[in-house]
Structure formats: structure tokens, C-alpha cells
Scaffold this active site. Structure first.
Site, PDB file in Angstrom:
ATOM      1  CG  ASP A 546      -1.150 -10.716  68.068  1.00  0.00           C
ATOM      2  OD1 ASP A 546      -2.338 -11.289  67.655  1.00  0.00           O
ATOM      3  OD2 ASP A 546      -0.322 -10.196  67.091  1.00  0.00           O
ATOM      4  CD  GLU A 778       0.016  -3.314  62.516  1.00  0.00           C
ATOM      5  OE1 GLU A 778      -0.286  -4.701  62.734  1.00  0.00           O
ATOM      6  OE2 GLU A 778       1.224  -2.762  62.354  1.00  0.00           O
TER       7      GLU A 778
END
Length: 811
Positions: A546, A778
Site C-alpha cells: 500500500d 494485523e
């Protein structure tokens, strides 16, 4: 890691209101402590299937190779069809139609906990299934709240699968304030049952408080529902439900499973009410139940369903109320209209003492198989073992099934006259693991590769089934949509602006879309926005990393190091398969040439190694002098507003992009560097340097020396791959360290020391976080090691189990 990254498409999920008008009606009611009294297959230890797993794997490889061979060698240009090629399926038999995925295999996987987005959900692997699920009412600060869909705002202390085998058994624990729910799923396929067999759910309700008191006598309200996605009406057994007189709740008939019954059996004093709904979708079922309860509270001051149903209801919800503690078994029995169905015998085996014994057997099977598959070492303590079990159990328990059509964006210059900016992919099904139940309960292409590193070790058959489903999504161009948002339930959780999939972009480690740069031996990720005025550094979503900093000004002159290494891995895998099949001179010729080119160490260094920094970098049109500045911008109605706007202070030029981080280590992770090379020592120095990547909790994603370290990419986009610790990359780095610690060379001992310390740091931190919070996370903070991002993330963070087992050789 797609859409607009985990922070947008994957984390900007539509909120599920905790308290709407109907909730307030519920909250006005007082908990009522008083209740009205109405009320032939061998189960052996660790089953070994009667199949040759090597042959099974070989069969899957052959099918996979045939598909890729056809893509790259046999497909000739064809005339433009009426629909765009992007939504034209690859013209070959479906992999899931192969014999190995049919018959007993398909039937044994038919029913399962395939609805990961809800706390407990059951469905069949068919487009229009019978769907079951659980809701309950939680009490917080004296107010009622409905629990159904997994969401952080519910603030459960913990929830997740403690054990799950992926086939016919799962045990889950959910702690909501002072109430603990345990749910056990069990499936049986005995003589007399319909297709897919029978299943049962045991729900045990306890109080967290150790002392007997008021909480032990308060009432708990569970809501178990059954819905028919095909809209078929469900029949209620009778208007007045008293489970002590008759355990049957509802019944019906379907083509797949035949006639069926749903029974509720409990030894406790329970009260049962119901409500029936007629609706084409079930994603708003929580609201329907809350509205019904709210109306009852307002009219009669009681918290119970209305005991009414719509005409031809395709959803029936059963409210099960009882004083804590209590236990209930809900059994689904199929094929009830068959001769010799032995209904009573089967129902008895799915409930009560018989079910308890079978659940105990399944628990032991799981524990024994866990030891067998992952070979835990004696150095690991009980906390690490329980964390490892939760990792594989939640990964398997998070496997979902979805059916629908992806929305594919159309180029602006497209001549396809649909009147829309998108076109629908063909209707398709997907059976896949998911990264996170509350945040990302759907399939993501590059995540799936990491998931399968664990799943294939647990069960090769499940792994091949998942891969087959993904490959059947391939279009005629060899492209697969990288994020799968299939069906109304999935669409209801993702903002519309993040739903479209872009066919020009692909995810690693996909083998189906080769993105070549202008230079031979170079590759670049498509999809970067070269017109943005809001982002400090235009994101590279297709890479999966990202906001990891790339060249400041996107262009086709870029050379992306990580993609080059992914392509080396892909080509090497395909060449190895061609050799395995004895076809390297035919099918593997081009793959062999690509492997030789991409493994050329001197050429790699010419294109990506910066001698001044002693590190590998991307190459592109870049300047370091970029910043976000506040500017006055004229908005609607001529009102001015202040916004952060990207400002480039010097002309960019083609150069190495000087940001040390995960991307810099890809040649190391790919084991491309010779063990005697001094560059290997430089890589080890980067890894172990506390001022660069090393922390006591794992390797950070971006060096502290980078100008982009922990920088926001827009006013609201917090740093994502600009510092935090990610498990998938740390696993790949550990794999390389383990490799080099075994290779003869001057840096063998150094690699071993770094490997030992990094492995210890990762295990200790993840276990500590899991034991403290009840979740795998995460990502992890590089300063204190605290879990960050999605707190229920048993996707690739589950790789900690392979780190514990020191299993890397196949990576």
C-alpha cells in the site's frame, strides 16, 4: 491487501449501528429474572484418507500447469466478443469440476461454518443455501445490545475458535462482558442422512463471575435462526413452542438435502419464542429482529419475539431464553423423508451425552493432529502452544464460502455501452480463508498465498480446493480480481467507492498477470496515481504494500524490486513443475529462460543495488523534496476550506529511491544472494541494526532513517507500511535467515544468531499480546510491540505457528 489498502476498502467498513431507535426501545426494558415455564462411518483418531496425497498434489499441479500453458502458449487473438474480454471466462474446463473435487470430497465439505463475518454462521457450499446463525443480547452499562455480526464496537473481551479442523468440528469461545458463550459445531454423515449429512450446534452459556450471585440468576437471550436464500418458505412446527413437549422447531424440504428438521434439545428450563420474516436478503436480519423486539417492548414491556410470522416466511428466528448457566443443542437432521432414515437414532447421536462424547473425541483428534502437523519443540511453553492452536483454528474456522459477481471498472475510453462505469464479472463462487472476520471477511488474492502455507500442512485437500476455486476465477487474459466482494452480505460491508476491481492491476504472488517494464528484466506495479494532489507518496495498492514509499512521481520508467523477485519466484516454481513432469524442454523452456535471467546476480545488482547505501532499492522518477502543505481551497458556494495538498519542491529525476525497508530485503528473502557475497553481510547488517529495521518485537517495515518513516500519507491516512511490524514479511525474512544459517559461507554463524534472536522476539511478542488481549493482530507497534490495526487478524499473522514449528523449507 487491496481496494484502497487495508485502511480503506479493507478497513473503512460501513458501521453497524449499536443503538438505533429500536435499540433504544430495547434499552428501556429491564432484564427480567423470572421466566414462564412453557416450555456407519468410523470416527477414528486422526483420520487418514484413503488417497495418495502425492498423486493428488500432482493432479492439481498438472491442472494448474495446463491452465497456465494455455494462457501463455495456446491462446491466439480472437475476434472481439459482444462482452469485453475482461469478463470472459478462461475457455477451459473448471478445475473444481475435476474428479478429485467431486464425490465424497465435495459432500464432506458441503456444510460448514462458512460465514466468517458473523460470530457463528453455518451454510452449505451452494449459491442459494439454507443459512443458520446465532445472535444474542449483550448487556453493557445496564443497556441491551444485539450481537450478530463480528464488529469491534461490540467490545467483546475475546472471541474466536479454540479448535477447528476445517471439516466437521469447531469449538469457539466468546466473552461478552460477564457472560461467556461457547459454541461447538459438529457434523455427521451417517446412513439415512441426506446429501451433506447432519450437523449440530451446542451453545453453553456461563457467567464470567466466579462467585454465585445476582449475575448467575439473570436471564440470557439467544436467537438462533434458519434462513433459505432461495426464498423457499420454512414451516413452523406449531404456533406454541414448548421444547419439553416436542423438540421440533421447524422443517422443510430442499433439492440438495431432501426433507429436513431442526430440533432444539436441552435439559434446562428454557423459554422459546419465534418470529418469521419474508425477505430476499439476510444481511439486514439484525435490524428486523431488533424492530420486532422493540415493538414488543413498547407494547407489552417484555423482551421477547412476537410469536408471529409473515406469510411464506423464508427466515425463522427462535428466541431461547434461560437463566444462566444453561446449555442447549440445536440439531439439523437431513433426509428425514428417506426410508430407513433412523431419525430418532441420528437425533440422539447429535445431542446430549452422545454429542458430548463425540466432541471430546474431536478435541483429542485436533490436539493430536496439531502435534503431528507442526511438531512443536520442547522449548515452547503452554502459552505458546495455546496461541499456536488458536492461530490454525481461527484460520480454518475463518474459511468462508461466497457467491456473486465482482464489479469490474471500465476504462474511460471504453466503447462498451453499458451506461455505467463498471461491468459485472460472471457469477462465481469462492471458497477461501479470510484475513479478518470483523474487518476483511472475504477473499484477498495475495493474502491467500500466505494462508495456504499453513493450511496445506494441516490438510492438502482443503488447500487444493481453495486454490482451485481461485483459479476458476481467471478470465481469458489470465487475470483474477484481487479482492472478492461477492453477494449482498459482502457488498453491504464495503463502501461503494472501494468495490470496483481494476483489471490493469494484479497482486503478488499471483502468477497470472505479468507486468513488464520498458526494460528487459524489469517490472513495475500498475495502478499508481500520477495525478494525485492529496497523497504524499502515491500508493502502490497492487503490490500489497500500500503506502510503502516508492518513486515520488509514478511513471512507466519505474523498476520495482519486489515485483522482480515475485516474478523470479513464479518462474522458478513453474520451471520446477515442468521438470517434475519431465516437460522442461517443451513446457518449461520459457520459464527456464526467465529463471536464468532473473537469477543473474550481477544484472540484479546493476539494476537495483546502490553501492553508496549498500542496499537494494526501487528505481524511478524521484525527489525527496515532497511535502504536504495546508492550502486554502475554494469549495462549493464559494466557501474556502483548508486542505493538505501535495507540494513538490524540486524537479524529480530518474534515480534509486533511497528508502530502506521490506522491499530492500526482497533479494534476501528470495535467497538470490550467493552465501559468500559481501552483499549478504550488508543485508544482515541492515536487518540487525536498531537504527534501521531491528526492534525487540520483530523487524519494522521501514527504516527509522527514511524520510517517510511514520509519515501520514494524507491528512487522514495514518502510516501503514511505514514502520509497523508485519508477520508475513517477518516470516519470509526468517525463512531466508534459516536458509543462510545452513549454507556454507563466511556469514553462516551471523545469520544463525540473527535468526535465533528474531524468532524469539516475534514469538514472545505475539504470544504476550494474544494472552493479554485474546487476539492475533494485523500488525504490531515497533516501539512497544502492542497489537495494532484489525485486532481479529488470524490471516497471515497465523504464520507465527510455522515460526514456532521452524517450518520454512517450502516457502
Amino acid at each position: 491487501m487491496t481496494g484502497s489498502g487495508r485502511r480503506s476498502a479493507r478497513s473503512r467498513i460501513k458501521s453497524h449501528s449499536d443503538a438505533d431507535d429500536d435499540d433504544r426501545s430495547l434499552q428501556s426494558a429491564k432484564p427480567n429474572p423470572k421466566l414462564r415455564r412453557d416450555g456407519r462411518r468410523d470416527q477414528s483418531l486422526i483420520r487418514i484418507p484413503n488417497v495418495d496425497l502425492k498423486a493428488l498434489l500432482g493432479f492439481g499441479i498438472v491442472a494448474f500447469l495446463v491452465v497456465l500453458f494455455l494462457i501463455y502458449h495456446l491462446i491466439q487473438p480472437i475476434e472481439q466478443a459482444q462482452r469485453p474480454r475482461v469478463v470472459t471466462p478462461f475457455p477451459a474446463p473448471k478445475i473444481m469440476d475435476l474428479p478429485q473435487f467431486q464425490g465424497e470430497h465435495k459432500e464432506n465439505l458441503y456444510w460448514g461454518t462458512y460465514r466468517p463475518h458473523v460470530y457463528l454462521g453455518i451454510r452449505a457450499r451452494t449459491p442459494q443455501s439454507l443459512v443458520a446463525g446465532l445472535m444474542w443480547i449483550g448487556i453493557k452499562d445496564g443497556r441491551y445490545f444485539m450481537r450478530h455480526v463480528c464488529q469491534d464496537s461490540d467490545e467483546l473481551k475475546t472471541y474466536g475458535w479454540m479448535r477447528h479442523n476445517g471439516w466437521d468440528y469447531g469449538h469457539q469461545k466468546l466473552v461478552d462482558q460477564d457472560m461467556t458463550l461457547t459454541t461447538s459445531f459438529f457434523k455427521s454423515n451417517k446412513d439415512g442422512s441426506g446429501y451433506g449429512g447432519d450437523w449440530t450446534v451446542r451453545i453453553d452459556v456461563q457467567s464470567e463471575n466466579s462467585q454465585l450471585g445476582e449475575d448467575m440468576s439473570r436471564t440470557a437471550h439467544l436467537f438462533f435462526y434458519l434462513a433459505d436464500e432461495g426464498g423457499n418458505a420454512l414451516s413452523l412446527s406449531r404456533d406454541h413452542l414448548d421444547i419439553h413437549d416436542n423438540s421440533l422447531l421447524t422443517f422443510g424440504s430442499r433439492k440438495d438435502v431432501g426433507s429436513w428438521h431442526l430440533h432444539l434439545i436441552s435439559m434446562d428450563d428454557l423459554e422459546v419464542h419465534y418470529s418469521g420474516f419474508k425477505t430476499p436478503h439476510i444481511h439486514n436480519l439484525s435490524d428486523l429482529v431488533q424492530q420486532n423486539l422493540g415493538a414488543q417492548v413498547q407494547k407489552f414491556g417484555r423482551l421477547q419475539l412476537s410469536d408471529t410470522s409473515d406469510d411464506s416466511s423464508n427466515i425463522l428466528v427462535f428466541q431461547i431464553s434461560g437463566r444462566i448457566p444453561f446449555r442447549t443443542d440445536l440439531a439439523f437432521v437431513s433426509g428425514t423423508d428417506l426410508e430407513n432414515s433412523r431419525l430418532k437414532e441420528r437425533l440422539s447421536s447429535l445431542t446430549g451425552t452422545s454429542l458430548s462424547n463425540q466432541l471430546d473425541e474431536k478435541k483429542k483428534e485436533f490436539d493430536d493432529k496439531f502435534k503431528y502437523c507442526f511438531n512443536m519443540t520442547d522449548e515452547l511453553d503452554s502459552a505458546s502452544i495455546s496461541t499456536g492452536k488458536a492461530a490454525i483454528a481461527n484460520l480454518l474456522g475463518g474459511i468462508g464460502y461466497s457467491y456473486g459477481q465482482s464489479k469490474i471498472s471500465l476504462p474511460k475510453n471504453s466503447n462498451f455501452k453499458s451506461g455505467q462505469s463498471y461491468i459485472s464479472y460472471w457469477p462465481a463462487e469462492l471458497y477461501s480463508a479470510v484475513p479478518s472476520r470483523p474487518f476483511f471477511p472475504r477473499g484477498f488474492l495475495w493474502d491467500e498465498g500466505f494462508h495456504q502455507l499453513l493450511i496445506w500442512r494441516w490438510d492438502l485437500r482443503i488447500c487444493l480446493d481453495i486454490i482451485g476455486h481461485w483459479l476458476d476465477l481467471m478470465n481469458v487474459e489470465g487475470w483474477i480480481p484481487r479482492e472478492q466482494i461477492l453477494g449482498a452480505e459482502a457488498l453491504s460491508k464495503v463502501p461503494e467507492e472501494f468495490v470496483l476491481q481494476h483489471p490493469t492491476n494484479g497482486n503478488p504472488p499471483t502468477l497470472f498477470l505479468v507486468l513488464r517494464g520498458k526494460d528487459m528484466n524489469s517490472y513495475f506495479w500498475h495502478g499508481r496515481d500520477n495525478t494525485t494532489v492529496r497523497e504524499l507518496n502515491p500508493k502502490t495498492l497492487s503490490s500489497g504494500l500500500d503506502d510503502y514509499p516508492r518513486a515520488s512521481n509514478p511513471s512507466e520508467e519505474e523498476r520495482h524490486l519486489d515485483l522482480r523477485c515475485w516474478m523470479f519466484l513464479a518462474a522458478d516454481c513453474m520451471y520446477s513443475i515442468s521438470k517434475l513432469l519431465g516437460k522442461e524442454k517443451e513446457l518449461g523452456k520459457e520459464y527456464g529462460s526467465t529463471v536464468k535471467l532473473l537469477s543473474d546476480f550481477d544484472l540484479l545488482n546493476q539494476m537495483h543495488f546502490d553501492d553508496a547505501y549498500g542496499a537494494y532499492f526501487d528505481f524511478g522518477n524521484h525527489t525527496e523534496k515532497v511535502r504536504l502543505s495546508w492550502r486554502e481551497v475554494e469549495g462549493t458556494n464559494h466557501y474556502a476550506s483548508r486542505e493538505l495538498v501535495r507540494e513538490v519542491l524540486e524537479r524529480p529525476k530518474l534515480r534509486f529511491v533511497p528508502h530502506i525497508g521490506y522491499v530492500s530485503l526482497f533479494p534476501f528473502m528470495g535467497k538470490i544472494i550467493p552465501p559468500a557475497s559481501s552483499i549478504l553481510e550488508q543485508q544482515l547488517n541492515l536487518i540487525s541494526n536498531r537504527s534501521i529495521l531491528w526492534t525487540d518485537y520483530g523487524l519494522r517495515s521501514l527504516s527509522k532513517t527514511s524520510s517517510m518513516y511514520m509519515k501520514y500519507n494524507t491528512e487522514h491516512d495514518a502510516p501503514y507500511w511505514r514502520g509497523p511490524i508485519w508477520m508475513n514479511m517477518n516470516y519470509m525474512i526468517l525463512s531466508a535467515l534459516h536458509h543462510y544459517s545452513k549454507e556454507n559461507g563466511p556469514y553462516r554463524d551471523k545469520a544463525k544468531i540473527i535468526y535465533t534472536d528474531l524468532r524469539s522476539n516475534l514469538i514472545r511478542n505475539i504470544v504476550r499480546n494474544y494472552q493479554q488481549t485474546g487476539y492475533l493482530w494485523e500488525q504490531y507497534d515497533q516501539k512497544k510491540g502492542k497489537g495494532k490495526g484489525a485486532r481479529v487478524f488470524t490471516g497471515w499473522t497465523s504464520l507465527v505457528l510455522l515460526i514456532m514449528a521452524e517450518t520454512y523449507s517450502e516457502c
